[in-house]
Design an enzyme around this catalytic site. Structure first.
Site, PDB file in Angstrom:
ATOM      1  CG  HIS A  44      -2.164  -1.370   1.162  1.00  0.00           C
ATOM      2  ND1 HIS A  44      -2.696  -1.417   0.076  1.00  0.00           N
ATOM      3  CD2 HIS A  44      -2.751  -1.613   2.083  1.00  0.00           C
ATOM      4  CE1 HIS A  44      -3.592  -2.760   0.495  1.00  0.00           C
ATOM      5  NE2 HIS A  44      -3.792  -2.338   1.319  1.00  0.00           N
ATOM      6  CG  HIS A  48      -7.978  -1.185   2.273  1.00  0.00           C
ATOM      7  ND1 HIS A  48      -8.788  -2.409   3.344  1.00  0.00           N
ATOM      8  CD2 HIS A  48      -7.264  -1.853   2.385  1.00  0.00           C
ATOM      9  CE1 HIS A  48      -8.289  -3.446   3.313  1.00  0.00           C
ATOM     10  NE2 HIS A  48      -7.336  -3.139   2.575  1.00  0.00           N
ATOM     11  CD  GLU A  89      -8.513  -4.227  -0.143  1.00  0.00           C
ATOM     12  OE1 GLU A  89      -7.073  -3.826  -0.306  1.00  0.00           O
ATOM     13  OE2 GLU A  89      -8.231  -5.048   0.075  1.00  0.00           O
TER      14      GLU A  89
END
Length: 349
Positions: free
Chosen positions: A105, A177, A312
């Site tokens: 991420h 998310h 996601e």
């Protein structure tokens, strides 16, 4: 339809965090300027009662202190980059490793840790735009990148439109998310949700969730959601991808292209059904296997592993290291754009 922006609280550094509220006759969505977080999505259940279907925290500081990306916009590059490096033209770019030697991420200073500016979207009465900049060199990523996220309501759906520009070649992969529990964010395990995913294959990955480059068929495996089933049915199967991740934590290859249907999810206790639509090639299914908040959730909720499911929408993880994956290079003069929609109604049964 109403749109409002007001103060929500302070960040750990004392900065003011804004709360944007989008509301129509069907639903209400609350957004934070910290990490462009989706703080609440409130929709009616089968009895007409309002239900908040996303997990979250009560204060801006709690969102900062927890490391689960709860509700956040994630990028520059969502998901993982293997070995925390990737080729970009004639160079190897090294980015911050923050999980098993890989970059997850976007490292330590991605957009999920960034304060956004928020304002009413010009010429649009039903949306707000979040804007943030990631300076060149942030966690090793090249190029000054500007990101805009427009959130709007379209009847029973939340529409998320991403756009990004850069002044030098870089990579871009954006997702949201949010942790969904369609029975209500305080209702406990989500493993009884009924799911359908419009994917015939998923990405094979190693024990650290780095794709190998291969797409594997779901048919005949616990990964198959082409027919409706609960994640709880097969999550404990003796199957290496599930064993490696403690549950579902894989990228599905969504059929077709353009803005299209990707998944259905139904909360059996409320009857609330959610449809996921996206322009992106993949959708990562994550059953909150490692969710263990350091603080209590909003409304005093206590969240535990598998109390939610994440959908996601994304470009493929580790795409810069796999020439056979869709290209995630972002170039000057060629903006990035993608759209994801979370649409809600009631299941027939």
């Amino acid at each position: 339809m109403s749109v409002s922006i007001r103060d929500f609280g302070k960040s750990t550094s004392g900065k003011t965090v804004k709360l944007a509220v989008l509301k129509n006759d069907f639903m209400e969505v609350q957004l934070l300027s910290y990490a462009a977080v989706i703080h609440r999505i409130i929709v009616p259940d089968r009895k007409g009662n309002p239900v908040d279907v996303v997990l979250g925290y009560g204060t801006a500081a709690d969102y900062e202190l927890n490391t689960d990306s709860m509700g956040a916009a994630v990028g520059r590059f969502a998901n993982r980059i293997g070995g925390a490096q990737f080729p970009l033209y004639e160079e190897i770019v090294h980015v911050t490793p923050n999980q098993n030697g890989n970059c997850l991420h976007s490292g330590l200073h991605g957009f999920s840790h960034t304060m956004f500016d928020v304002a009413l979207t010009p010429d649009e009465a039903d949306s707000v735009t979040m804007t943030a900049t990631s300076p060149a060199g942030t966690d090793g990523f090249p190029g000054n990148m500007e990101l805009k996220i427009r959130y709007s309501l379209a009847k029973s759906g939340l529409v998320i439109r991403y756009s990004a520009t850069t002044d030098a070649p870089t990579v871009c992969n954006m997702t949201n998310h949010s942790y969904f529990n369609l029975n209500g964010h305080t209702s406990g395990s989500a493993m009884g949700h009924r799911l359908t995913i419009d994917a015939d294959s998923y990405l094979e990955a190693d024990a650290h969730s780095i794709p190998t480059g291969r797409k594997l068929p779901v048919k005949g495996t616990p990964m198959d959601f082409t027919e409706e089933k609960t994640p709880g049915r097969d999550i404990g199967a003796d199957f290496k991808p599930l064993n490696d991740c403690g549950g579902y934590d894989q990228c599905y290859v969504i059929r077709d292209s353009g803005l299209r249907h990707a998944a259905w999810a139904v909360g059996p206790e409320t009857g609330i059904r959610m449809e996921v639509l996206t322009t992106l090639p993949g959708m990562h299914l994550y059953t909150a296997n490692f969710l263990k908040p350091a603080t209590v959730g909003k409304d005093g909720a206590e969240y535990h592993a598998r109390d939610a499911v994440c959908f996601e929408t994304e470009d493929f993880p580790d795409a810069p290291n796999h020439p056979n994956f869709p290209d995630t290079t972002l170039l000057p003069g060629k903006p990035y754009s993608s759209t994801t929609i979370y649409r809600f109604d009631l299941a027939e049964n």
